[in-house]
Scaffold this active site. Structure first.
Site, PDB file in Angstrom:
ATOM      1  N   CYS A 144      24.735 -42.329 -30.485  1.00 45.92           N
ATOM      2  CA  CYS A 144      24.179 -43.497 -30.762  1.00 45.92           C
ATOM      3  C   CYS A 144      23.748 -44.463 -29.663  1.00 45.92           C
ATOM      4  CB  CYS A 144      25.097 -44.517 -31.823  1.00 45.92           C
ATOM      5  SG  CYS A 144      26.694 -44.782 -31.024  1.00 45.92           S
ATOM      6  N   ASP A 181      22.670 -50.121 -36.574  1.00 46.17           N
ATOM      7  CA  ASP A 181      23.646 -50.718 -35.676  1.00 46.17           C
ATOM      8  C   ASP A 181      24.564 -51.853 -36.365  1.00 46.17           C
ATOM      9  OD1 ASP A 181      24.839 -51.744 -33.440  1.00 46.17           O
ATOM     10  OD2 ASP A 181      22.984 -51.887 -32.399  1.00 46.17           O
ATOM     11  N   ARG A 241      28.961 -46.267 -34.121  1.00 46.44           N
ATOM     12  CA  ARG A 241      28.268 -45.117 -35.088  1.00 46.44           C
ATOM     13  C   ARG A 241      28.678 -43.860 -34.603  1.00 46.44           C
ATOM     14  NH1 ARG A 241      22.365 -47.080 -34.762  1.00 46.44           N
ATOM     15  NH2 ARG A 241      23.182 -47.623 -32.549  1.00 46.44           N
TER      16      ARG A 241
END
Ligand code: 4NP
Length: 193
Positions: free
Chosen positions: A42, A160, A48
């Protein structure tokens, strides 16, 4: 994933077939550890991708795939290098039974694209950034997107959650649980493990 057969018996059967076929594959199956290495990526590697790593590790243990699949995570930026997962991400993951232990690091293109068989980004920015890091069609073919493995959710990226609230972090876990199950299923069905 109700139709998932126990992976180790399948894998063992594959190895046994190989042993019958050639002496070389016999040697490989005895002396080499065949491992599918997955890198989750990520932006910051604190929300994440550490969650993806924690959930996927949980499934690897659940399906006894420790000898055939392994994973790690990294970020396309190094701003949080050395930090553990973001506390809010850790908290929400812990509520679902996942212990996030990874330490943030940036993607190391010169090493990671050799080491890992699959490099999985969370959104299109991650994918574009990863593709910029390497040249060559074969290496780029290792890059794919996490939501491509979802079997229930129709989302096309894992958003996000960094500046979001608890619900945003919960959505990340929902999507990652779906995608990680789908990834295991696709590896098993593809005979990778
Ligand atoms: P992640 O979330 O990419 O899921 O780890 C973020 C973490 C940090 C930042 C952005 C996204 N940041 O800008 O520092």
């Amino acid at each position: 994933m109700n139709d998932l057969k126990p992976p180790i018996p399948n894998y063992t059967a594959k190895v046994q077939n190989g042993m019958q076929k050639t002496f070389y594959s016999f040697l490989c199956s005895v002396f080499l550890t065949i491992t599918m290495k997955v890198l989750f990526v990520c932006l910051g590697n604190i929300c994440r991708s550490p969650a993806a790593e924690g959930i996927f590790t949980h499934l690897i243990e659940k399906y006894s795939l420790e000898n055939v699949v392994s994973c790690d995570s990294a970020g396309t930026i190094g701003n949080h290098a050395g930090e553990g997962a973001f506390p809010k991400m850790k908290r929400v993951a812990a509520k679902r039974g996942y212990n996030l232990t990874s330490v943030s690091r940036p993607v190391r293109p010169e090493r990671d694209f050799d080491t890992f068989d699959l490099i999985i980004g969370m959104d299109d920015h991650n994918i574009a950034d990863l593709k910029k890091m390497v040249s060559g069609r074969l290496v780029k073919a290792k890059i794919c997107k996490m939501t491509d493995y979802c079997t229930h959710y129709k989302n096309t990226y894992v958003p996000d959650p960094y500046y979001g609230d608890t619900k945003d972090y919960e959505l990340v876990i929902d999507l990652l649980e779906d995608a990680c199950e789908g990834l295991i299923e696709s590896l098993v069905k593809g005979g990778i493990c």
